[in-house]
Design a protein around this motif. Structure first.
Motif, PDB file in Angstrom:
ATOM      1  N   GLY A   1       7.981  -1.833  -7.747  1.00 31.98           N
ATOM      2  CA  GLY A   1       8.746  -0.821  -8.078  1.00 31.98           C
ATOM      3  C   GLY A   1       9.387  -0.372  -6.824  1.00 31.98           C
ATOM      4  N   GLY A   2       9.886   0.829  -6.751  1.00 32.86           N
ATOM      5  CA  GLY A   2      10.559   1.303  -5.376  1.00 32.86           C
ATOM      6  C   GLY A   2      10.373   2.844  -5.324  1.00 32.86           C
ATOM      7  N   GLU A   3      10.923   3.479  -3.955  1.00 30.21           N
ATOM      8  CA  GLU A   3      11.059   4.728  -3.997  1.00 30.21           C
ATOM      9  C   GLU A   3      12.315   5.022  -4.541  1.00 30.21           C
ATOM     10  OE1 GLU A   3      11.404   8.191  -0.517  1.00 30.21           O
ATOM     11  OE2 GLU A   3      11.074   6.083   0.058  1.00 30.21           O
ATOM     12  N   LEU A   4      12.212   5.845  -5.618  1.00 32.87           N
ATOM     13  CA  LEU A   4      13.364   5.893  -6.303  1.00 32.87           C
ATOM     14  C   LEU A   4      14.454   7.312  -5.683  1.00 32.87           C
ATOM     15  CD1 LEU A   4      14.651   5.216  -8.990  1.00 32.87           C
ATOM     16  CD2 LEU A   4      13.516   7.065 -10.146  1.00 32.87           C
ATOM     17  N   TYR A   5      15.610   7.023  -5.155  1.00 36.44           N
ATOM     18  CA  TYR A   5      16.600   7.929  -4.938  1.00 36.44           C
ATOM     19  C   TYR A   5      17.389   8.599  -5.938  1.00 36.44           C
ATOM     20  CZ  TYR A   5      15.376   6.171  -0.030  1.00 36.44           C
ATOM     21  OH  TYR A   5      14.885   5.793   1.130  1.00 36.44           O
ATOM     22  N   LEU A   6      17.706   7.543  -6.928  1.00 38.04           N
ATOM     23  CA  LEU A   6      18.710   7.931  -7.867  1.00 38.04           C
ATOM     24  C   LEU A   6      18.548   7.382  -9.287  1.00 38.04           C
ATOM     25  CD1 LEU A   6      22.725   8.534  -7.532  1.00 38.04           C
ATOM     26  CD2 LEU A   6      21.524   6.817  -9.159  1.00 38.04           C
TER      27      LEU A   6
ATOM     28  N   CYS B   1       0.866  -1.214  -0.122  1.00 41.96           N
ATOM     29  CA  CYS B   1       0.022   0.030   0.098  1.00 41.96           C
ATOM     30  C   CYS B   1       0.772   1.292  -0.013  1.00 41.96           C
ATOM     31  CB  CYS B   1      -1.123   0.010   1.116  1.00 41.96           C
ATOM     32  SG  CYS B   1      -2.324  -1.371   1.269  1.00 41.96           S
ATOM     33  N   GLU B   2       2.111   1.143  -0.211  1.00 42.21           N
ATOM     34  CA  GLU B   2       3.080   2.488  -0.160  1.00 42.21           C
ATOM     35  C   GLU B   2       3.164   2.805  -1.662  1.00 42.21           C
ATOM     36  OE1 GLU B   2       6.761   3.308   1.896  1.00 42.21           O
ATOM     37  OE2 GLU B   2       6.626   1.104   2.043  1.00 42.21           O
ATOM     38  N   ALA B   3       3.291   4.268  -1.810  1.00 38.04           N
ATOM     39  CA  ALA B   3       3.328   4.740  -3.296  1.00 38.04           C
ATOM     40  C   ALA B   3       4.736   4.464  -3.844  1.00 38.04           C
ATOM     41  CB  ALA B   3       3.194   6.147  -3.268  1.00 38.04           C
ATOM     42  N   TYR B   4       4.828   4.002  -5.234  1.00 34.70           N
ATOM     43  CA  TYR B   4       6.037   3.687  -5.548  1.00 34.70           C
ATOM     44  C   TYR B   4       6.446   4.080  -6.914  1.00 34.70           C
ATOM     45  CZ  TYR B   4       3.511  -0.083  -7.696  1.00 34.70           C
ATOM     46  OH  TYR B   4       2.435  -0.770  -8.302  1.00 34.70           O
ATOM     47  N   THR B   5       7.541   4.171  -7.521  1.00 34.20           N
ATOM     48  CA  THR B   5       8.017   4.527  -8.824  1.00 34.20           C
ATOM     49  C   THR B   5       8.434   3.183  -9.354  1.00 34.20           C
ATOM     50  OG1 THR B   5       8.782   6.622  -8.224  1.00 34.20           O
ATOM     51  CG2 THR B   5       9.571   5.915 -10.565  1.00 34.20           C
ATOM     52  N   THR B   6       7.836   3.041 -10.859  1.00 32.80           N
ATOM     53  CA  THR B   6       8.228   1.831 -11.422  1.00 32.80           C
ATOM     54  C   THR B   6       9.608   2.088 -12.191  1.00 32.80           C
ATOM     55  OG1 THR B   6       7.040   2.916 -13.397  1.00 32.80           O
ATOM     56  CG2 THR B   6       5.900   1.235 -12.028  1.00 32.80           C
TER      57      THR B   6
END
Length: 172
Positions: A102-107, A90-95
């Motif tokens: 996907g995941g939380e994009l740092y770089l 249920c967390e927002a993520y970037t594909t």
């Protein structure tokens, strides 16, 4: 009675809740053509799909770096590095390619010269005595922004890491 075929759903068990929450990354290796590898990250599980493909899993909140490289008969055609945080349910993520969900994009950096600079930044974090998985997310965002602008990123030091750890405690 007919024999069940793969994909029929017959005999397929539900995945345990802990695996449902995992972020999976597909790693491919085709000699001199295509390579995907994890530069850093705490792998929770690994599944071999074929001689050239395997899938690794990360628990929620695990930080990892995925490097991708492809070439053809004329040389390198694509190189990219992504640093992500595995998300929970249920967390927002970037594909991101080859990362499910996907995941939380740092770089996210493309181009061999910039990818090489990111790998050097990872090496510098390790030289500072810090596991890159534990480095401040803001550092990876800083590296992304500076390299995207054509500037050199600041070094990650033990002092910066201590400040990050203190901030994590204060923020709870």
């Amino acid at each position: 009675m007919r024999r069940p075929l793969p994909g029929d759903g017959v005999g397929v068990r539900a995945l345990p809740a802990s695996r449902d929450a995992a972020t999976e990354v597909e790693l491919i290796w085709i000699e001199k053509r295509l390579e995907h590898w994890i530069r850093f990250g705490r792998i929770a599980a690994e599944r071999i799909v074929s001689r050239k493909t395997r899938v690794v899993s990360f628990r929620p909140n695990a930080v990892f770096a995925l490097c991708r490289w492809a070439s053809n008969d004329f040389g390198t055609v694509h190189s990219r590095v992504d640093i992500l945080r595995a998300v929970g349910p249920c967390e927002a993520y970037t594909t991101a390619p080859f990362v499910r969900p996907g995941g939380e994009l740092y770089l996210s950096i493309q181009g061999w010269a910039k990818v090489r600079a990111v790998l050097a930044a990872v090496d510098a974090v390790e030289r500072a005595g810090v596991d890159p998985c534990d480095a401040a997310p803001d550092h990876w965002r800083h590296v992304h922004n500076r390299l995207s602008a054509g500037d050199a990123p600041r070094l990650y030091t033990a002092e910066r890491h201590a400040a990050w750890l203190t901030r994590k405690v204060i923020e709870g």
